[in-house]
Design an enzyme around this catalytic site. Structure first.
Site, PDB file in Angstrom:
ATOM      1  N   ARG A   1       3.772 -21.379  -2.642  1.00  0.00           N
ATOM      2  CA  ARG A   1       4.514 -20.517  -2.799  1.00  0.00           C
ATOM      3  C   ARG A   1       6.089 -21.010  -2.545  1.00  0.00           C
ATOM      4  NH1 ARG A   1       1.867 -14.625  -3.201  1.00  0.00           N
ATOM      5  NH2 ARG A   1       0.725 -15.139  -4.813  1.00  0.00           N
TER       6      ARG A   1
ATOM      7  N   ASP B   1      11.243   0.329   6.751  1.00  0.00           N
ATOM      8  CA  ASP B   1      11.341   1.319   7.468  1.00  0.00           C
ATOM      9  C   ASP B   1      10.530   1.094   8.776  1.00  0.00           C
ATOM     10  OD1 ASP B   1      13.112   2.876   6.141  1.00  0.00           O
ATOM     11  OD2 ASP B   1      11.471   3.733   4.978  1.00  0.00           O
TER      12      ASP B   1
HETATM   13  C1  FAD Z   1       4.186  -7.033  -7.121  1.00  0.00           C
HETATM   14  C2  FAD Z   1       3.347  -7.397  -6.131  1.00  0.00           C
HETATM   15  C3  FAD Z   1       2.116  -8.107  -6.386  1.00  0.00           C
HETATM   16  C4  FAD Z   1       1.028  -8.436  -5.625  1.00  0.00           C
HETATM   17  N1  FAD Z   1       0.044  -8.991  -5.892  1.00  0.00           N
HETATM   18  C5  FAD Z   1      -0.869  -9.252  -4.719  1.00  0.00           C
HETATM   19  C6  FAD Z   1      -2.021  -9.897  -4.926  1.00  0.00           C
HETATM   20  O1  FAD Z   1      -2.505  -9.762  -6.219  1.00  0.00           O
HETATM   21  N2  FAD Z   1      -2.628 -10.027  -3.957  1.00  0.00           N
HETATM   22  C7  FAD Z   1      -2.693  -9.754  -2.585  1.00  0.00           C
HETATM   23  O2  FAD Z   1      -3.565  -9.903  -1.754  1.00  0.00           O
HETATM   24  N3  FAD Z   1      -1.324  -9.187  -2.219  1.00  0.00           N
HETATM   25  C8  FAD Z   1      -0.707  -8.998  -3.340  1.00  0.00           C
HETATM   26  N4  FAD Z   1       0.595  -8.079  -3.070  1.00  0.00           N
HETATM   27  C9  FAD Z   1       0.922  -7.885  -1.651  1.00  0.00           C
HETATM   28  C10 FAD Z   1       0.141  -6.713  -1.420  1.00  0.00           C
HETATM   29  O3  FAD Z   1       0.202  -5.908  -2.542  1.00  0.00           O
HETATM   30  C11 FAD Z   1       0.814  -5.934  -0.004  1.00  0.00           C
HETATM   31  O4  FAD Z   1       0.960  -6.872   1.129  1.00  0.00           O
HETATM   32  C12 FAD Z   1      -0.185  -5.040   0.399  1.00  0.00           C
HETATM   33  O5  FAD Z   1      -0.603  -4.177  -0.708  1.00  0.00           O
HETATM   34  C13 FAD Z   1       0.276  -4.083   1.398  1.00  0.00           C
HETATM   35  O6  FAD Z   1      -0.360  -3.066   1.698  1.00  0.00           O
HETATM   36  P1  FAD Z   1      -0.115  -2.017   2.862  1.00  0.00           P
HETATM   37  O7  FAD Z   1      -1.074  -1.033   2.590  1.00  0.00           O
HETATM   38  O8  FAD Z   1       0.248  -2.725   4.173  1.00  0.00           O
HETATM   39  O9  FAD Z   1       1.494  -1.391   2.277  1.00  0.00           O
HETATM   40  P2  FAD Z   1       1.850  -0.999   1.016  1.00  0.00           P
HETATM   41  O10 FAD Z   1       0.800  -0.897  -0.059  1.00  0.00           O
HETATM   42  O11 FAD Z   1       3.288  -1.555   0.745  1.00  0.00           O
HETATM   43  O12 FAD Z   1       2.243   0.711   1.314  1.00  0.00           O
HETATM   44  C14 FAD Z   1       3.302   1.224   2.307  1.00  0.00           C
HETATM   45  C15 FAD Z   1       3.339   2.502   2.230  1.00  0.00           C
HETATM   46  O13 FAD Z   1       4.162   3.122   3.406  1.00  0.00           O
HETATM   47  C16 FAD Z   1       4.981   4.162   2.723  1.00  0.00           C
HETATM   48  N5  FAD Z   1       6.420   4.164   3.669  1.00  0.00           N
HETATM   49  C17 FAD Z   1       7.201   3.261   3.704  1.00  0.00           C
HETATM   50  N6  FAD Z   1       7.932   3.411   4.657  1.00  0.00           N
HETATM   51  C18 FAD Z   1       7.796   4.776   5.104  1.00  0.00           C
HETATM   52  C19 FAD Z   1       8.259   5.777   5.702  1.00  0.00           C
HETATM   53  N7  FAD Z   1       9.374   5.372   6.265  1.00  0.00           N
HETATM   54  N8  FAD Z   1       7.605   6.953   5.834  1.00  0.00           N
HETATM   55  C20 FAD Z   1       6.579   7.288   5.341  1.00  0.00           C
HETATM   56  N9  FAD Z   1       5.863   6.179   4.336  1.00  0.00           N
HETATM   57  C21 FAD Z   1       6.622   5.257   4.157  1.00  0.00           C
HETATM   58  C22 FAD Z   1       5.211   3.361   1.206  1.00  0.00           C
HETATM   59  O14 FAD Z   1       5.782   4.278   0.480  1.00  0.00           O
HETATM   60  C23 FAD Z   1       3.955   3.017   0.932  1.00  0.00           C
HETATM   61  O15 FAD Z   1       3.087   4.149   0.559  1.00  0.00           O
HETATM   62  C24 FAD Z   1       1.466  -8.083  -4.184  1.00  0.00           C
HETATM   63  C25 FAD Z   1       2.805  -7.338  -3.767  1.00  0.00           C
HETATM   64  C26 FAD Z   1       3.694  -6.960  -5.002  1.00  0.00           C
HETATM   65  C27 FAD Z   1       4.845  -6.465  -4.447  1.00  0.00           C
END
Ligand code: FAD
EC number: 1.4.3.16
Length: 484
Positions: A270, A203
């Site tokens: 990876r 999004d």
């Molecule tokens: C299963 C898994 C394991 C992982 N393990 C690791 C690890 O061990 N170490 C590491 O470094 N990285 C890891 N990663 C990657 C890492 O978790 C993510 O890159 C990181 O947490 C992203 O954080 P963020 O805050 O940018 O986004 P996110 O944590 O993805 O948060 C995004 C937020 O935005 C919200 N959102 C989305 N679209 C909208 C919208 N239109 N309106 C309002 N809200 C919205 C979502 O609901 C969510 O709350 C992993 C990822 C996954 C999926």
């Protein structure tokens, strides 16, 4: 005097870190699509990479990050990541965050393409959950707006001034702010096979694009090699840390897969492991993680153990976990500077939605949580330096369409995206896919149509970038192309 307002889109670690550092001085609102616990951050298992051990240095971390990124990374961004990394980790520890310890020292795990153990973890394999919860519990001065899906960034005189959202009943809510921070994560749900949370479908990338923000490196999507795979479906991630602890990838007949493929064997980057497994599967072979050599598997990986038990995987007897590669992480995104600033005034992007340049063409394991922490801090520091940003909010109705739009079904779109923009890509198929996308409308009068429309925009951006890059590099693999 009333405080200036900061609107943060997304409740993952990036958004929560920025909120924590801003909430004393600003009126902070976090808008999030689902519950505040729904994010990729909550799912992160392996941990956070940081050069904190005596034998480690930011220089070594820099070198590993660059190698994994195929030297496509930005030097200054990687420098900021690896030098600020240990500082932000220490700050969190001082504030009460606990990471796992062994014999009174921080216990550091090893993951693929790291030259030495540098992965801090918490709750065994629940680092993301523990870290997100730690941050969210500290957000006592934040206005939470859960179940609000951002559908449009509002601009006035060229600057970002607010966000239109839809609630679960598709009612419109509008939030204005002096600073708008996109922290909406990546795009895993574009693909039918993914590790990502249900709300992560690109999004924020589409919103930024529609607001004229610049996006880059969209072709670089990391596919994780080991998703739990049962009866033709994937059920979440089996962390790379499991291979770090000694698990190996094998075929059904027990033969090792990675030994002859790469000097780092099962801990190769990876993209190499995912592409190798994909080829094995295409040849009709089932692939497994052999956990025979992992000491104290259940203690070290409690969340994975629970998931295996929930799915009735007889791993205790067989020592095998059936796996399959799937979409995991976006290296590209909304282009920003070192403070998370985009090309649109007052619009920032942090975390996975951003392309800061730290990951290059492929992310080094556990660098993304570090990126969310470092850039979450940096955007807050930058906003603190900005004075007199007041906006007079004009009435600004959304530009959404309410007629019956022509849109594909979500699962059909996901299948097409996997076939075209998955682990290996064929230029002629991508061109065909782009023509197919052109037949659809854009609509955001309901959450469902908005999500599909955003998926169309985001997949178009990936396809266009993929077509422009004519050689394989990192996670972008043109059919049978060789990684440089
Ligand atoms: C299963 C898994 C394991 C992982 N393990 C690791 C690890 O061990 N170490 C590491 O470094 N990285 C890891 N990663 C990657 C890492 O978790 C993510 O890159 C990181 O947490 C992203 O954080 P963020 O805050 O940018 O986004 P996110 O944590 O993805 O948060 C995004 C937020 O935005 C919200 N959102 C989305 N679209 C909208 C919208 N239109 N309106 C309002 N809200 C919205 C979502 O609901 C969510 O709350 C992993 C990822 C996954 C999926």
């Amino acid at each position: 005097m009333t405080k200036e307002r900061v609107i943060i889109i997304g409740s993952g670690i990036a958004g929560c870190t920025a909120a924590l550092r801003l909430m004393q001085d600003y009126d902070v609102t976090i808008i999030t699509k689902g519950h505040k616990e729904q994010s990729n951050s909550m799912l992160a298992q392996g941990g956070v990479a940081a050069a904190i051990s005596k034998s480690d240095t930011p220089k070594k971390h820099f070198s590993d990050t660059f190698q994994a990124g195929c030297f496509h990374n930005k030097v200054r961004a990687v420098n900021q990541l690896v030098t600020c990394g240990p500082i932000v980790i220490q700050k969190l520890i001082n504030e009460g965050m606990t990471f796992d310890e062994k014999d009174g020292e921080l216990s550091l795990g090893l993951e693929g393409a790291h030259q030495l153990p540098r992965i801090l973890h918490s709750g065994g394999d629940q680092t993301g959950k523990f870290l997100t919860t730690f941050l969210q519990e500290k957000l006592t001065k934040v206005n939470w707006q859960e179940q609000k899906m951002a559908i449009e960034i509002i601009k006035h005189d060229g600057r970002a001034i607010g966000v239109h959202c839809l609630d679960k009943e598709n009612q419109l809510h509008t939030y204005y702010g002096e600073h708008i921070i996109l922290a909406s994560g990546g795009l895993g749900q574009l693909f039918p096979v993914t590790t990502n949370a249900a709300t992560i479908s690109g999004d924020g990338l589409a919103l930024a694009y529609r607001a004229d923000a610049t996006l880059s490196d969209m072709e670089f999507i990391q596919f994780h090699p080991t998703l739990l795979f049962l009866n033709g479906r994937c059920h979440g991630l089996i962390s790379e840390a499991v291979r770090g602890e000694g698990a190996t990838l094998i075929r059904a007949d027990g033969s090792a897969i990675m030994e002859t493929v790469h000097p780092l064997a099962d801990l190769a980057p990876r993209d190499v492991v995912a592409a190798t497994l994909f080829e094995e599967i295409e040849r009709g072979n089932q692939v497994f993680l052999d956990i025979t050599k992992v000491a104290h598997f259940e203690k070290r990986f409690p969340a994975i153990t629970t998931s295996l038990d929930e799915h009735q995987v007889p791993f205790r007897e067989t020592k095998r976990i059936p796996v399959h590669p799937g979409a995991h992480f976006l290296m590209g995104g909304v282009r920003t500077d070192l403070n998370g600033k985009t090309n649109i005034p007052h619009l920032y992007a942090i975390g996975e939605v951003a392309n800061t340049g730290v990951h290059g063409a492929n992310r080094l394991a556990s660098n993304s949580l570090l990126e969310t922490l470092v850039f979450g801090e940096k955007v807050a520091e930058y906003i603190h330096t900005q004075k007199n940003n007041r906006i007079i909010a004009p009435e600004n109705p959304p530009t959404y369409q309410t007629t019956m739009p022509h849109l594909p079904e979500k699962h059909i779109l996901q299948e097409k995206i996997w076939e075209t923009l998955g682990i290996t890509r064929k230029p002629e198929k991508i061109t065909e896919f782009l023509h197919w996308l052109e037949t659809f409308d854009y609509a955001n009068h309901t959450r469902e149509t908005a999500e599909i429309s955003h998926m169309i925009i985001t997949s178009k951006l990936i396809a266009e970038s993929a077509l422009k890059r004519t050689e394989s590099l990192g996670a972008h693999r043109i059919l049978k192309g060789v990684t440089k």
